[in-house]
Design a protein around this motif. Structure first.
Motif, PDB file in Angstrom:
ATOM      1  N   ARG A  27     -27.255 -52.332  -3.192  1.00  0.00           N
ATOM      2  CA  ARG A  27     -26.315 -51.345  -3.738  1.00  0.00           C
ATOM      3  C   ARG A  27     -26.904 -50.699  -4.994  1.00  0.00           C
ATOM      4  N   ALA A  28     -27.464 -51.536  -5.881  1.00  0.00           N
ATOM      5  CA  ALA A  28     -28.033 -51.010  -7.121  1.00  0.00           C
ATOM      6  C   ALA A  28     -29.279 -50.161  -6.846  1.00  0.00           C
ATOM      7  N   LEU A  29     -30.105 -50.569  -5.887  1.00  0.00           N
ATOM      8  CA  LEU A  29     -31.280 -49.768  -5.532  1.00  0.00           C
ATOM      9  C   LEU A  29     -30.867 -48.424  -4.949  1.00  0.00           C
ATOM     10  N   ALA A  30     -29.839 -48.419  -4.117  1.00  0.00           N
ATOM     11  CA  ALA A  30     -29.363 -47.157  -3.534  1.00  0.00           C
ATOM     12  C   ALA A  30     -28.919 -46.191  -4.634  1.00  0.00           C
ATOM     13  N   ALA A  31     -28.353 -46.722  -5.702  1.00  0.00           N
ATOM     14  CA  ALA A  31     -27.917 -45.869  -6.812  1.00  0.00           C
ATOM     15  C   ALA A  31     -29.093 -45.222  -7.532  1.00  0.00           C
ATOM     16  N   HIS A  32     -30.297 -45.743  -7.327  1.00  0.00           N
ATOM     17  CA  HIS A  32     -31.509 -45.146  -7.897  1.00  0.00           C
ATOM     18  C   HIS A  32     -32.130 -44.121  -6.945  1.00  0.00           C
ATOM     19  N   GLY A  33     -31.406 -43.774  -5.897  1.00  0.00           N
ATOM     20  CA  GLY A  33     -31.846 -42.700  -5.016  1.00  0.00           C
ATOM     21  C   GLY A  33     -32.573 -43.126  -3.751  1.00  0.00           C
ATOM     22  N   HIS A  34     -32.644 -44.427  -3.490  1.00  0.00           N
ATOM     23  CA  HIS A  34     -33.350 -44.898  -2.303  1.00  0.00           C
ATOM     24  C   HIS A  34     -32.436 -44.828  -1.074  1.00  0.00           C
ATOM     25  N   ASP A  35     -33.022 -44.478   0.063  1.00  0.00           N
ATOM     26  CA  ASP A  35     -32.329 -44.389   1.352  1.00  0.00           C
ATOM     27  C   ASP A  35     -32.625 -45.686   2.112  1.00  0.00           C
ATOM     28  N   ILE A  36     -31.606 -46.546   2.274  1.00  0.00           N
ATOM     29  CA  ILE A  36     -31.830 -47.906   2.769  1.00  0.00           C
ATOM     30  C   ILE A  36     -31.157 -48.115   4.122  1.00  0.00           C
ATOM     31  N   THR A  37     -31.911 -48.726   5.049  1.00  0.00           N
ATOM     32  CA  THR A  37     -31.357 -49.189   6.316  1.00  0.00           C
ATOM     33  C   THR A  37     -31.611 -50.688   6.422  1.00  0.00           C
ATOM     34  N   PHE A  38     -30.568 -51.441   6.716  1.00  0.00           N
ATOM     35  CA  PHE A  38     -30.656 -52.896   6.814  1.00  0.00           C
ATOM     36  C   PHE A  38     -30.526 -53.294   8.281  1.00  0.00           C
ATOM     37  N   TYR A  39     -31.507 -54.021   8.787  1.00  0.00           N
ATOM     38  CA  TYR A  39     -31.501 -54.493  10.178  1.00  0.00           C
ATOM     39  C   TYR A  39     -31.189 -55.985  10.183  1.00  0.00           C
ATOM     40  N   GLU A  40     -30.170 -56.372  10.952  1.00  0.00           N
ATOM     41  CA  GLU A  40     -29.783 -57.774  11.035  1.00  0.00           C
ATOM     42  C   GLU A  40     -29.484 -58.172  12.481  1.00  0.00           C
ATOM     43  N   PRO A  41     -29.891 -59.385  12.895  1.00  0.00           N
ATOM     44  CA  PRO A  41     -29.645 -59.811  14.273  1.00  0.00           C
ATOM     45  C   PRO A  41     -28.213 -60.298  14.464  1.00  0.00           C
ATOM     46  N   ASP A  42     -27.733 -60.184  15.686  1.00  0.00           N
ATOM     47  CA  ASP A  42     -26.432 -60.739  16.044  1.00  0.00           C
ATOM     48  C   ASP A  42     -26.662 -62.212  16.376  1.00  0.00           C
ATOM     49  N   ALA A  43     -26.530 -63.074  15.372  1.00  0.00           N
ATOM     50  CA  ALA A  43     -26.868 -64.491  15.527  1.00  0.00           C
ATOM     51  C   ALA A  43     -25.948 -65.357  14.678  1.00  0.00           C
ATOM     52  N   PHE A  44     -25.796 -66.609  15.091  1.00  0.00           N
ATOM     53  CA  PHE A  44     -25.056 -67.636  14.338  1.00  0.00           C
ATOM     54  C   PHE A  44     -23.593 -67.283  14.084  1.00  0.00           C
ATOM     55  N   GLY A  45     -23.013 -66.431  14.913  1.00  0.00           N
ATOM     56  CA  GLY A  45     -21.605 -66.080  14.758  1.00  0.00           C
ATOM     57  C   GLY A  45     -21.305 -65.232  13.548  1.00  0.00           C
ATOM     58  N   ARG A  46     -22.340 -64.654  12.925  1.00  0.00           N
ATOM     59  CA  ARG A  46     -22.103 -63.890  11.705  1.00  0.00           C
ATOM     60  C   ARG A  46     -21.312 -62.617  11.966  1.00  0.00           C
ATOM     61  N   GLN A  47     -21.596 -61.939  13.068  1.00  0.00           N
ATOM     62  CA  GLN A  47     -20.892 -60.688  13.334  1.00  0.00           C
ATOM     63  C   GLN A  47     -19.417 -60.918  13.655  1.00  0.00           C
ATOM     64  N   GLN A  48     -19.099 -62.127  14.090  1.00  0.00           N
ATOM     65  CA  GLN A  48     -17.705 -62.465  14.359  1.00  0.00           C
ATOM     66  C   GLN A  48     -16.988 -62.926  13.085  1.00  0.00           C
ATOM     67  N   VAL A  60     -26.421 -49.881   8.238  1.00  0.00           N
ATOM     68  CA  VAL A  60     -26.640 -51.205   8.800  1.00  0.00           C
ATOM     69  C   VAL A  60     -26.800 -51.095  10.315  1.00  0.00           C
ATOM     70  N   VAL A  61     -27.869 -51.682  10.827  1.00  0.00           N
ATOM     71  CA  VAL A  61     -28.127 -51.716  12.268  1.00  0.00           C
ATOM     72  C   VAL A  61     -28.116 -53.174  12.709  1.00  0.00           C
ATOM     73  N   VAL A  62     -27.202 -53.511  13.613  1.00  0.00           N
ATOM     74  CA  VAL A  62     -27.128 -54.854  14.178  1.00  0.00           C
ATOM     75  C   VAL A  62     -27.804 -54.826  15.548  1.00  0.00           C
ATOM     76  N   TYR A  63     -28.783 -55.705  15.739  1.00  0.00           N
ATOM     77  CA  TYR A  63     -29.483 -55.735  17.023  1.00  0.00           C
ATOM     78  C   TYR A  63     -29.276 -57.086  17.703  1.00  0.00           C
ATOM     79  N   GLU A  64     -29.303 -57.081  19.023  1.00  0.00           N
ATOM     80  CA  GLU A  64     -29.150 -58.313  19.784  1.00  0.00           C
ATOM     81  C   GLU A  64     -30.330 -59.249  19.516  1.00  0.00           C
ATOM     82  N   ALA A  65     -30.057 -60.535  19.578  1.00  0.00           N
ATOM     83  CA  ALA A  65     -31.123 -61.525  19.412  1.00  0.00           C
ATOM     84  C   ALA A  65     -31.869 -61.666  20.729  1.00  0.00           C
ATOM     85  N   SER A  66     -32.644 -60.638  21.044  1.00  0.00           N
ATOM     86  CA  SER A  66     -33.433 -60.610  22.282  1.00  0.00           C
ATOM     87  C   SER A  66     -34.755 -59.910  21.999  1.00  0.00           C
ATOM     88  N   PRO A  67     -35.800 -60.216  22.774  1.00  0.00           N
ATOM     89  CA  PRO A  67     -37.102 -59.564  22.537  1.00  0.00           C
ATOM     90  C   PRO A  67     -37.032 -58.050  22.616  1.00  0.00           C
TER      91      PRO A  67
END
Length: 364
Positions: A27-48, A60-67
């Motif tokens: 959040r603080a880095l974005a306030a300095h003008g950076h364009d941020i994308t965060f990639y996180e896997p759908d794992a360990f029940g976190r998305q639920q 934020v991009v959520v991707y399946e835990a698959s190759p």
């Protein structure tokens, strides 16, 4: 700069203690003008078990835990000016690190951001053939959750071009004083997931203190404790979502921080809980670790315990007035010196210096 960041989860703190660290820094880095994308896997029940919606300061991009899904996420690295792979993503970590390093554009800054440096370094030192050894030679920078000179020196010995600790801090927009909540009423509260190298320390610091003070009520929050036998004066409430952390911190007379064994031994790695509790104005008792006094003053802004007996003595000697005094002092200190904005200024400076060096190297 366009930053792509591959981490465990920004949206969920469920079995993911790094979530608030990521949120505050990015959040603080974005306030300095950076364009941020965060990639996180759908794992360990976190998305639920999300505790925030996708923010407006970060895609934020959520991707399946698959190759296949992993390969698509990795391919996005080639569009970035800065490529960050965090430790402990939770799905195919070695493949992910190798993939993003390969996909990164020639001008891109390549960073490994280690949120558990003691564990990572132990693995690397024990396994000479670990794939991360080769990856270190291709990185421009290692950033760590903390660790001081011990971690910096260890990474440099292993071949890192540079290593800089970026310590936890406070995001005052999310962690701040609130009214007490009767759900968390107790003398001493502890919030932490049940982990192998933390459990024995929870026994020694928290449960031993509860047994020494049977007339006081203790509160245990965090995942994984459901089948653990507890003293009768300890109430287990399970996972506590981020939105309730402020109330959890301010309602008990005091709250306890217990580092995992590896973090306590390395030192200089104050966990997010320290700054979150201080930011809420809580009276915090912590287990002893090297470097505490660089962040908060023992006896004035934080209470330090060598063992469960010390914890029990602190609790027995506290009054609500004294606890409030310590909490107010801690709040003043972290607002003055330990916010994510101050950490973001350091990261922003590092990124701009590395970008200039990369540009000069490509032009030569």
């Amino acid at each position: 700069m366009k930053i792509v960041f591959y981490g465990s989860s920004l949206l969920s703190s469920y079995w993911n203690g790094a979530a608030t660290y990521y949120r505050g820094l990015l959040r603080a880095l974005a306030a300095h003008g950076h364009d941020i994308t965060f990639y996180e896997p759908d794992a360990f029940g976190r998305q639920q078990n999300r505790d925030i919606d996708p923010p407006d300061w970060c895609r934020v991009v959520v991707y399946e835990a698959s190759p296949e899904s992993l390969a698509r996420a990795v391919a996005e690295a080639r569009q970035a000016d800065v490529v960050v792979k965090a430790s402990g993503v939770g799905y195919a970590d070695d493949t992910l690190l190798a993939g993003v390093l390969e996909a990164a554009a020639p001008h891109a800054i390549r960073i490994f951001w280690d949120v558990d440096a003691p564990a990572t370094l132990a693995d690397l030192q024990a396994e000479p053939d670990h794939p991360s050894h080769a990856a270190l030679q291709r990185l421009d920078l290692v950033l760590t959750y903390g660790g001081g000179d011990t971690v910096v020196d260890a990474y440099r010995v292993l071949g890192a071009a540079d290593c800089v600790p970026i310590y936890n801090a406070l995001d005052p927009t999310t962690h701040h004083p609130v009214a007490p909540d009767a759900r968390f009423a107790s003398t001493l509260g502890f919030l932490g997931n049940r982990l192998p190298d933390r459990e024995s320390r929870v026994d020694a610091f928290f449960l031993a203190a509860a047994e020494a003070l049977p007339q006081r009520d203790f509160l245990l929050g965090g995942s994984g404790w459901g089948d653990r036998r507890l003293p009768p004066n300890v109430r287990n409430i399970g996972h506590v979502p981020t939105r309730d952390h402020n109330a959890f911190n301010v309602t008990p007379m005091a709250v306890l921080n217990i580092n995992r064994a590896s973090m306590a031994a390395t030192g200089f790695s104050p966990p997010t809980r320290v700054f979150e509790a201080a930011g809420a104005g809580a009276c915090l008792i912590t287990d002893e670790w090297p470097g505490i006094d660089l962040f908060l003053t023992p006896g004035e802004e934080i209470l330090v315990a060598r063992d469960g007996r010390d914890v029990a003595d602190h609790v027995a000697g506290l009054t609500r007035e004294r606890a409030d005094e310590i909490g107010r002092a801690a709040l003043r200190r972290v607002l003055a010196e330990h916010t994510y904005e101050s950490r973001a200024i350091l990261v922003d400076t590092l990124l701009r210096r590395l970008a200039a060096e990369k540009a000069a190297g490509l032009a030569a």
